[in-house]
Design an enzyme around this catalytic site. Structure first.
Site, PDB file in Angstrom:
ATOM      1  N   GLY A  66     -24.590  -3.694  24.724  1.00 27.04           N
ATOM      2  CA  GLY A  66     -24.780  -5.100  24.340  1.00 27.04           C
ATOM      3  C   GLY A  66     -26.110  -5.457  23.714  1.00 27.04           C
ATOM      4  O   GLY A  66     -26.198  -6.388  22.917  1.00 27.04           O
TER       5      GLY A  66
ATOM      6  N   ASP B   5     -26.488 -11.502  34.149  1.00 21.67           N
ATOM      7  CA  ASP B   5     -25.400 -12.354  34.643  1.00 21.67           C
ATOM      8  C   ASP B   5     -25.537 -12.447  36.168  1.00 21.67           C
ATOM      9  O   ASP B   5     -26.254 -13.308  36.683  1.00 21.67           O
ATOM     10  CB  ASP B   5     -24.074 -11.721  34.194  1.00 21.67           C
ATOM     11  CG  ASP B   5     -22.864 -12.595  34.434  1.00 21.67           C
ATOM     12  OD1 ASP B   5     -22.739 -13.144  35.538  1.00 21.67           O
ATOM     13  OD2 ASP B   5     -22.018 -12.719  33.534  1.00 21.67           O
TER      14      ASP B   5
ATOM     15  N   GLU C 198     -32.516  -6.309  27.763  1.00 22.56           N
ATOM     16  CA  GLU C 198     -31.119  -6.575  28.139  1.00 22.56           C
ATOM     17  C   GLU C 198     -30.564  -7.709  27.275  1.00 22.56           C
ATOM     18  O   GLU C 198     -31.294  -8.635  26.919  1.00 22.56           O
ATOM     19  CB  GLU C 198     -31.049  -7.014  29.607  1.00 22.56           C
ATOM     20  CG  GLU C 198     -30.390  -6.036  30.552  1.00 22.56           C
ATOM     21  CD  GLU C 198     -28.913  -5.787  30.311  1.00 22.56           C
ATOM     22  OE1 GLU C 198     -28.464  -5.785  29.145  1.00 22.56           O
ATOM     23  OE2 GLU C 198     -28.196  -5.574  31.295  1.00 22.56           O
ATOM     24  N   ASP C 199     -29.284  -7.637  26.986  1.00 23.22           N
ATOM     25  CA  ASP C 199     -28.655  -8.752  26.269  1.00 23.22           C
ATOM     26  C   ASP C 199     -28.525  -9.960  27.193  1.00 23.22           C
ATOM     27  O   ASP C 199     -28.891 -11.076  26.832  1.00 23.22           O
ATOM     28  CB  ASP C 199     -27.274  -8.337  25.701  1.00 23.22           C
ATOM     29  CG  ASP C 199     -26.371  -7.658  26.734  1.00 23.22           C
ATOM     30  OD1 ASP C 199     -26.809  -7.442  27.879  1.00 23.22           O
ATOM     31  OD2 ASP C 199     -25.214  -7.348  26.385  1.00 23.22           O
TER      32      ASP C 199
ATOM     33  N   ARG D 118     -18.824  -8.153  18.744  1.00 19.57           N
ATOM     34  CA  ARG D 118     -20.254  -7.794  18.724  1.00 19.57           C
ATOM     35  C   ARG D 118     -20.913  -8.098  17.381  1.00 19.57           C
ATOM     36  O   ARG D 118     -22.123  -8.268  17.300  1.00 19.57           O
ATOM     37  CB  ARG D 118     -20.426  -6.291  18.976  1.00 19.57           C
ATOM     38  CG  ARG D 118     -20.005  -5.823  20.353  1.00 19.57           C
ATOM     39  CD  ARG D 118     -20.524  -4.406  20.576  1.00 19.57           C
ATOM     40  NE  ARG D 118     -19.849  -3.725  21.662  1.00 19.57           N
ATOM     41  CZ  ARG D 118     -20.157  -3.857  22.949  1.00 19.57           C
ATOM     42  NH1 ARG D 118     -21.145  -4.649  23.317  1.00 19.57           N
ATOM     43  NH2 ARG D 118     -19.498  -3.198  23.873  1.00 19.57           N
TER      44      ARG D 118
ATOM     45  N   LYS E 178     -27.808 -16.266  33.111  1.00 15.74           N
ATOM     46  CA  LYS E 178     -26.903 -17.293  33.641  1.00 15.74           C
ATOM     47  C   LYS E 178     -27.363 -17.599  35.059  1.00 15.74           C
ATOM     48  O   LYS E 178     -26.900 -16.966  36.013  1.00 15.74           O
ATOM     49  CB  LYS E 178     -25.465 -16.747  33.685  1.00 15.74           C
ATOM     50  CG  LYS E 178     -24.800 -16.555  32.330  1.00 15.74           C
ATOM     51  CD  LYS E 178     -23.380 -16.025  32.540  1.00 15.74           C
ATOM     52  CE  LYS E 178     -22.658 -15.784  31.248  1.00 15.74           C
ATOM     53  NZ  LYS E 178     -21.380 -15.062  31.436  1.00 15.74           N
TER      54      LYS E 178
ATOM     55  N   PHE F 122     -18.345 -17.255  29.830  1.00 21.48           N
ATOM     56  CA  PHE F 122     -18.366 -15.987  29.106  1.00 21.48           C
ATOM     57  C   PHE F 122     -18.755 -16.224  27.648  1.00 21.48           C
ATOM     58  O   PHE F 122     -18.303 -17.173  27.024  1.00 21.48           O
ATOM     59  CB  PHE F 122     -16.996 -15.314  29.183  1.00 21.48           C
ATOM     60  CG  PHE F 122     -17.039 -13.877  28.776  1.00 21.48           C
ATOM     61  CD1 PHE F 122     -17.516 -12.909  29.647  1.00 21.48           C
ATOM     62  CD2 PHE F 122     -16.625 -13.485  27.507  1.00 21.48           C
ATOM     63  CE1 PHE F 122     -17.568 -11.576  29.258  1.00 21.48           C
ATOM     64  CE2 PHE F 122     -16.667 -12.157  27.112  1.00 21.48           C
ATOM     65  CZ  PHE F 122     -17.147 -11.203  27.994  1.00 21.48           C
TER      66      PHE F 122
HETATM   67  P1  XMP Z   1     -24.737  -8.285  35.538  1.00 27.22           P
HETATM   68  O1  XMP Z   1     -23.716  -9.136  36.229  1.00 27.22           O
HETATM   69  O2  XMP Z   1     -24.809  -6.913  36.095  1.00 27.22           O
HETATM   70  O3  XMP Z   1     -24.165  -8.173  34.073  1.00 27.22           O
HETATM   71  O4  XMP Z   1     -26.082  -8.980  35.469  1.00 27.22           O
HETATM   72  C1  XMP Z   1     -24.908  -7.654  33.076  1.00 27.22           C
HETATM   73  C2  XMP Z   1     -24.044  -7.052  31.998  1.00 27.22           C
HETATM   74  O5  XMP Z   1     -22.725  -7.595  31.965  1.00 27.22           O
HETATM   75  C3  XMP Z   1     -22.324  -7.914  30.656  1.00 27.22           C
HETATM   76  N1  XMP Z   1     -22.076  -9.378  30.569  1.00 27.22           N
HETATM   77  C4  XMP Z   1     -21.501 -10.013  29.557  1.00 27.22           C
HETATM   78  N2  XMP Z   1     -21.007  -9.547  28.410  1.00 27.22           N
HETATM   79  N3  XMP Z   1     -20.422 -11.760  27.786  1.00 27.22           N
HETATM   80  C5  XMP Z   1     -20.454 -10.422  27.522  1.00 27.22           C
HETATM   81  O6  XMP Z   1     -20.009 -10.042  26.449  1.00 27.22           O
HETATM   82  C6  XMP Z   1     -20.887 -12.296  28.933  1.00 27.22           C
HETATM   83  O7  XMP Z   1     -20.839 -13.517  29.119  1.00 27.22           O
HETATM   84  C7  XMP Z   1     -21.460 -11.370  29.873  1.00 27.22           C
HETATM   85  N4  XMP Z   1     -22.022 -11.530  31.083  1.00 27.22           N
HETATM   86  C8  XMP Z   1     -22.404 -10.292  31.475  1.00 27.22           C
HETATM   87  C9  XMP Z   1     -23.446  -7.490  29.768  1.00 27.22           C
HETATM   88  O8  XMP Z   1     -23.128  -6.212  29.239  1.00 27.22           O
HETATM   89  C10 XMP Z   1     -24.651  -7.367  30.648  1.00 27.22           C
HETATM   90  O9  XMP Z   1     -25.507  -6.354  30.244  1.00 27.22           O
HETATM   91 MG    MG Z   2     -25.088  -5.079  28.585  1.00 31.35          MG
END
Ligand code: XMP
Ligand code: MG
Length: 178
Positions: free
Chosen positions: A49, A107, A103-104, A169, A135, A156
């Site tokens: 990402g 979450d 990081e992108d 992407r 988030k 999302f």
């Molecule tokens: P966590 O929950 O581990 O998630 O902090 C991190 C990774 O989950 C993916 N992610 C998303 N990908 N839309 C996406 O396309 C979203 O809204 C989203 N939320 C989490 C992402 O790869 C991130 O690195």
């Molecule tokens: Mg990611």
């Protein structure tokens, strides 16, 4: 720039424009250029990402900096699979280096919560996190983002590197699930 996009079975609406994203990345780069003057940080970008964010951020750096990529994955479709997998590991030594994770999106924080201890184990000189999005309402683990683009609602998103089941992407903008 389209007001809405269709990705597979889901409809998304424009949330962050290309200009808004790029302006915010410039601000992050200015802060990093200032904070790391005279040092040589190693950026670790998390695939897939973050590839666009890593590329655009790196182009704005004026300091000496190194970059490497690792691949972690915990998402399948629109919900976290709950397990963080390392698909491509680290091939560099972090000992006494200044590390900045790219990081992108943070979450739940689970991905970084599992990954960071592995980095700390190698005794870097410092460790900071640059994330384009977080988030706050979804956060379950205490992940402090040092350089943040945008705090977004718990919906999302796709685009600018982020995908829904592998697609979306390529958008220059970020779109939110309708
Ligand atoms: P966590 O929950 O581990 O998630 O902090 C991190 C990774 O989950 C993916 N992610 C998303 N990908 N839309 C996406 O396309 C979203 O809204 C989203 N939320 C989490 C992402 O790869 C991130 O690195
Ligand atoms: Mg990611």
């Amino acid at each position: 720039m389209q007001p809405t996009v269709q990705v597979l079975d889901k409809k998304f609406e424009l949330y962050l424009s290309e200009t808004e994203i790029q302006d915010q990345i410039k601000k992050i780069a200015i802060a990093i250029n200032k904070d790391y003057v005279g040092r040589r940080p190693l950026f670790i970008a998390i695939l897939n990402g973050s590839f666009m964010f890593a590329s655009d951020l790196f182009k704005q750096l004026t300091i000496d900096a190194e970059l490497c990529f690792i691949k972690l994955a915990s998402y399948k479709g629109m919900t976290s699979s709950g397990q963080v997998l390392t698909a491509i590991g680290l091939d560099v030594d972090l000992f006494e280096k200044d590390i900045i994770i790219i990081e992108d999106i943070v979450d739940t924080g689970k991905t970084l919560n599992e990954f960071i201890p592995k980095l700390i184990h190698q005794q870097p000189a410092s460790l900071k996190i640059a994330a384009l999005l977080n988030k706050p309402d979804a956060l379950e683990f205490p992940i402090p983002v040092d350089y943040l683009g945008f705090s977004i609602p718990n919906k999302f998103v796709v685009g600018y590197g982020l995908d829904y089941d592998g697609l979306g992407r390529n958008f220059k903008e970020i779109y939110q699930l309708v």
